[in-house]
Scaffold this active site. Structure first.
Site, PDB file in Angstrom:
ATOM      1  CB  SER A 157     -50.936  -5.263-116.478  1.00 15.23           C
ATOM      2  OG  SER A 157     -51.704  -5.383-117.632  1.00 15.23           O
ATOM      3  CG  HIS A 206     -55.536  -5.151-121.654  1.00 10.71           C
ATOM      4  ND1 HIS A 206     -54.781  -5.832-120.732  1.00 10.71           N
ATOM      5  CD2 HIS A 206     -54.946  -3.942-121.790  1.00 10.71           C
ATOM      6  CE1 HIS A 206     -53.774  -5.066-120.333  1.00 10.71           C
ATOM      7  NE2 HIS A 206     -53.858  -3.912-120.962  1.00 10.71           N
TER       8      HIS A 206
END
Ligand code: PNS
Length: 161
Positions: free
Chosen positions: A130, A19
């Site tokens: 994630s 990210h």
């Protein structure tokens, strides 16, 4: 010159180095970025919305041109209220493409003004997301170097080590 801004939506449960790579690349193209965290009542995230907001704010505290917000419901409704119509999405592998393609088309059907812009994450983070970070950390696997140090500490705390 008019400032260019974009929206980077996601679940960010938790924020990874992948990210961060997308965020840093976006800031080379846009002057301002809103990191928009989805509040999804159907999912039980590892981190509450407040925890995710405060972690991301802390990690990005040296970047004044980034705002961290949350949204629920449809992304296009959220984008509709903003001054930009640009959505940033990260692409890792070809496997991301089909899902992202579907979402981009749907968002565009819902709102003709929306432009989805796909950026590749740095090659070092091509294989992480994630979910895999949580899967590894849950069983005590080492995740340092794959997420920001603060996130690493918080994930370990969540899993009790
Ligand atoms: O980090 P994620 O989980 O890949 O992010 C996905 C996200 C939040 C961008 C996506 O699920 C989304 O936009 N959700 C909001 C609901 C919505 O607008 N759905 C229709 C898009 S097709």
């Amino acid at each position: 010159m008019k400032e260019r801004s974009a929206i980077y939506p996601g679940t960010f449960d938790p924020l990874t180095n992948g990210h961060l790579s997308i965020i840093n690349r976006t800031l080379k193209i846009f002057d301002k970025l809103v990191v928009a965290i989805l509040t999804n009542p159907q999912k039980t995230p590892l981190f509450s919305l407040d925890e995710r907001i405060s972690m991301i704010k802390e990690v990005l505290k040296d970047k004044p041109n980034i705002k961290v917000e949350s949204f629920d419901g449809l992304l296009d409704d959220y984008v509709d209220k903003k001054t930009t119509n640009v959505i940033i999405k990260g692409l890792r592998a070809l496997s991301d493409f089909e899902y992202e393609f579907q979402m981009a088309i749907m968002n565009r059907k819902l709102n003709r003004e929306i432009e989805s812009l796909f950026l590749m994450t740095d090659f070092r983070w091509l294989d992480i997301n994630s979910t895999i970070i949580k899967d590894v950390a849950k069983f005590g696997g080492e995740i340092s170097g794959l997420v920001p140090p603060l996130v690493c500490k918080k994930v370990k705390e969540k899993y009790g080590y």
